[in-house]
Structure formats: C-alpha cells, structure tokens
Scaffold this motif. Structure first.
Motif, PDB file in Angstrom:
ATOM      1  N   ILE A  32      -0.565  -3.304   9.640  1.00 15.48           N
ATOM      2  CA  ILE A  32      -1.812  -3.504   8.893  1.00 15.48           C
ATOM      3  C   ILE A  32      -2.675  -2.251   9.044  1.00 15.48           C
ATOM      4  O   ILE A  32      -2.881  -1.756  10.158  1.00 15.48           O
ATOM      5  CB  ILE A  32      -2.578  -4.727   9.425  1.00 15.48           C
ATOM      6  N   ASP A  67       1.333 -15.454  19.938  1.00 14.61           N
ATOM      7  CA  ASP A  67       2.177 -16.071  18.898  1.00 14.61           C
ATOM      8  C   ASP A  67       2.680 -17.430  19.371  1.00 14.61           C
ATOM      9  O   ASP A  67       3.857 -17.769  19.221  1.00 14.61           O
ATOM     10  CB  ASP A  67       3.345 -15.160  18.546  1.00 14.61           C
ATOM     11  N   ARG A  87       1.746  -5.169  13.433  1.00 10.71           N
ATOM     12  CA  ARG A  87       1.941  -5.967  12.216  1.00 10.71           C
ATOM     13  C   ARG A  87       1.966  -5.115  10.948  1.00 10.71           C
ATOM     14  O   ARG A  87       2.086  -5.658   9.853  1.00 10.71           O
ATOM     15  CB  ARG A  87       0.836  -7.029  12.106  1.00 10.71           C
ATOM     16  N   GLU A 121      -3.177 -14.752  18.464  1.00 14.36           N
ATOM     17  CA  GLU A 121      -2.217 -13.977  17.671  1.00 14.36           C
ATOM     18  C   GLU A 121      -1.299 -13.170  18.577  1.00 14.36           C
ATOM     19  O   GLU A 121      -0.107 -13.025  18.298  1.00 14.36           O
ATOM     20  CB  GLU A 121      -2.954 -13.042  16.710  1.00 14.36           C
ATOM     21  N   ARG A 134       4.869 -17.820  12.725  1.00 15.40           N
ATOM     22  CA  ARG A 134       3.631 -18.537  12.977  1.00 15.40           C
ATOM     23  C   ARG A 134       2.392 -17.678  12.784  1.00 15.40           C
ATOM     24  O   ARG A 134       1.299 -18.183  12.680  1.00 15.40           O
ATOM     25  CB  ARG A 134       3.639 -19.086  14.412  1.00 15.40           C
ATOM     26  N   SER A 184      -0.668 -15.173  11.545  1.00 16.89           N
ATOM     27  CA  SER A 184      -1.531 -15.205  10.370  1.00 16.89           C
ATOM     28  C   SER A 184      -1.065 -14.188   9.335  1.00 16.89           C
ATOM     29  O   SER A 184      -0.406 -13.193   9.657  1.00 16.89           O
ATOM     30  CB  SER A 184      -2.974 -14.903  10.771  1.00 16.89           C
ATOM     31  N   GLU A 185      -1.455 -14.415   8.101  1.00 20.46           N
ATOM     32  CA  GLU A 185      -1.150 -13.474   7.040  1.00 20.46           C
ATOM     33  C   GLU A 185      -1.867 -12.157   7.301  1.00 20.46           C
ATOM     34  O   GLU A 185      -2.986 -12.148   7.806  1.00 20.46           O
ATOM     35  CB  GLU A 185      -1.595 -14.049   5.691  1.00 20.46           C
ATOM     36  N   PRO A 186      -1.248 -11.014   6.962  1.00 18.88           N
ATOM     37  CA  PRO A 186      -1.914  -9.714   7.152  1.00 18.88           C
ATOM     38  C   PRO A 186      -3.298  -9.643   6.515  1.00 18.88           C
ATOM     39  O   PRO A 186      -4.214  -9.057   7.099  1.00 18.88           O
ATOM     40  CB  PRO A 186      -0.939  -8.729   6.498  1.00 18.88           C
ATOM     41  N   LYS A 187      -3.453 -10.238   5.347  1.00 19.67           N
ATOM     42  CA  LYS A 187      -4.753 -10.215   4.678  1.00 19.67           C
ATOM     43  C   LYS A 187      -5.808 -10.906   5.521  1.00 19.67           C
ATOM     44  O   LYS A 187      -6.954 -10.440   5.626  1.00 19.67           O
ATOM     45  CB  LYS A 187      -4.635 -10.894   3.311  1.00 19.67           C
ATOM     46  N   ARG A 188      -5.428 -12.030   6.145  1.00 16.50           N
ATOM     47  CA  ARG A 188      -6.365 -12.762   7.000  1.00 16.50           C
ATOM     48  C   ARG A 188      -6.710 -11.944   8.242  1.00 16.50           C
ATOM     49  O   ARG A 188      -7.880 -11.877   8.650  1.00 16.50           O
ATOM     50  CB  ARG A 188      -5.739 -14.101   7.405  1.00 16.50           C
TER      51      ARG A 188
END
Length: 268
Positions: free
Chosen positions: A241, A182, A239, A179, A129, A131-135
C-alpha cells in the motif's frame, strides 16, 4: 433462559416455517469459542431475504426466550436485526437469501437446521482475513489527519475534544495491532484479549492516560504517533500500500510551525 435453551427455542420455533430455509449459529458460538458473556449470533437463510414477514417471525421466536426490551429492526444494517431481552440476552440475526450466502463459510457456522443443504455448498473458509487495502489506506490517512488537528484543538482550548481525538487515535492503533496479528475468529469489539499479543498489550498499557489538560494532550498525541506510524508504515510495505508520504510531511510541518513539535516518524 440460558444460551443453550434460547438457541433451541429459537431454532424450534422457526424450523417448520416454509420460507426459512436454514438457520445457523455464527460469531463465537459458530466457531466454538463462546463463553458465558457471548451474545447469540444467528444467520438465517430465507426465500426472500430480510422482509417484514421474516422480521415478524423472528420477533416471535426471540420473544419466547424472554421479554424483548431492545429491538433494532434492520436499522444498523439492512440485513441485520438486533435484540436484547430483559435478562440481557443479546440476540442478533443476519438474514440472507440463498444467493447471498456466497460470502459465508462453513468454518464460521454451526448448523441448527438446513432444509436445502446450503451449508455443504459453502466454501470451507472465507479466504484472507485482512482488511482491504483501500480501508487500510484510509485508516493511515485518518490517523495523520487527526494528528494534524492538534493545533486547532489546542488553539481553541478544546481540551475535552482533544481527548476524543486521542481516543480515535487509540482505536486506530488497536485496529492496526489486530491487522498485524491477522488473528482468526475476530469476534466483536469485546474480544481484544484474544486478538493481540502480549507485546501489543504492553504497548497499549504503557500509553499515557487521556486527560483534558493542555500539558497532557501533546505528550499523549505524540506517544500515539510514535506507537502507530512506524508500525503502520511497515504494514503498508508488507501489504503493498502506498504510504501517504506527502500528507505526513505536511502534517509534521504544521505541527512544527504551530506547536514547535519536531517530526518523529519521517523516514522511520
């Protein structure tokens, strides 16, 4: 017209239309978490997707539940129609072709009708669920960017705009807290209570009020930074990132030079 009657009316109006292959309930109703304030979120599977012909059919179906006073036809998203009736029944529909249903999942939908057994071919769940790492990386950078605009806002005496900036910081903090949990079944923007923990609610409640006064703005920004940045760093590590270290360093250096604010989060 109540929700149950509206759902039945819309489904019955569309069920015999040859190009409407399936109709599902999504959102809160799709997962059984609806309440008296929930809107009606539908997913329609049609032969050709979000066409003008389907929009006309949908308008007719919704109009049978009451007078339509707001109609957004594929404005916010090319596959979405939003409507509000005079009784403030909120009705949204996402329109997809059979090929576009791969992003859907059975655990988020309730079948109203399904002429081709599409539902049974859907995955049970939609996977992770978060968010994408880029986001997420963009959110981290956006928080630091808004924090770095503080000298500009104060230098121009833009105190009202500073409140707007703090509001954006607050929204980014709320996104971060969601986030962290989750939480499943996130729902819309008005479902925060079920998405965050008691500790997170206490954190938000303790933050300073957003008021357009110079003496209130700096403490508010710093309070949001203290709440956000350590948690964001921890989430970035969890994550995998890369944290925007140099950007944060440059931002704190600017705040120290312009406003005599000492860094609060480096190496936190």
């Amino acid at each position: 017209m109540d929700n149950a009657a509206a759902i039945t009316t819309i489904a019955q109006t569309l069920e015999d239309k040859p190009d409407v292959l399936a109709l599902y309930l999504g959102g809160s109703f799709g997962v059984g978490l609806e309440d008296a304030y929930s809107d009606l979120d539908f997913v329609a599977v049609t032969t050709d997707g979000p066409t003008d012909a389907f929009a006309s059919l949908w308008h007719d179906a919704v109009s049978r539940t009451g007078e339509i006073v707001l109609w957004w036809d594929r404005q916010a998203k090319p596959m979405l129609i939003n409507a509000v009736t005079a009784e403030w029944l909120r009705v949204d529909v996402q329109i997809a072709t059979p090929a576009q249903t791969a992003a859907l999942s059975r655990n988020s939908l309730k079948v109203l009708f399904d002429h081709q057994g599409i539902y049974e071919r859907l995955p049970h769940s939609s996977g992770p669920r978060g968010s994408e790492p880029k986001r997420l990386k963009w959110q981290f950078e956006e928080f630091i960017r808004i924090l770095g605009l503080l000298p500009l806002a104060l230098g121009r005496a833009e105190y009202i705009n500073s409140v707007t900036g703090a509001f954006h910081l607050r929204n980014l903090l709320i996104d971060l807290l969601i986030e962290e949990t989750d939480a499943p079944n996130r729902g819309g923007a008005l479902h925060l209570n079920r998405l965050i923990t008691a500790e997170q609610k206490d954190l938000l409640a303790a933050l300073p009020a957003l008021t357009p006064r110079r003496e209130a703005i700096i403490p508010a920004y710093l309070a949001y930074a203290a709440a956000y940045l350590p948690r964001a760093r921890a989430l970035a590590v969890a994550r995998g990132i890369a944290w925007p270290e140099r950007f944060e360093q440059a931002t704190w250096a600017r705040l120290k030079k312009e406003l005599a604010i000492e860094p609060q989060s480096l190496n936190a």
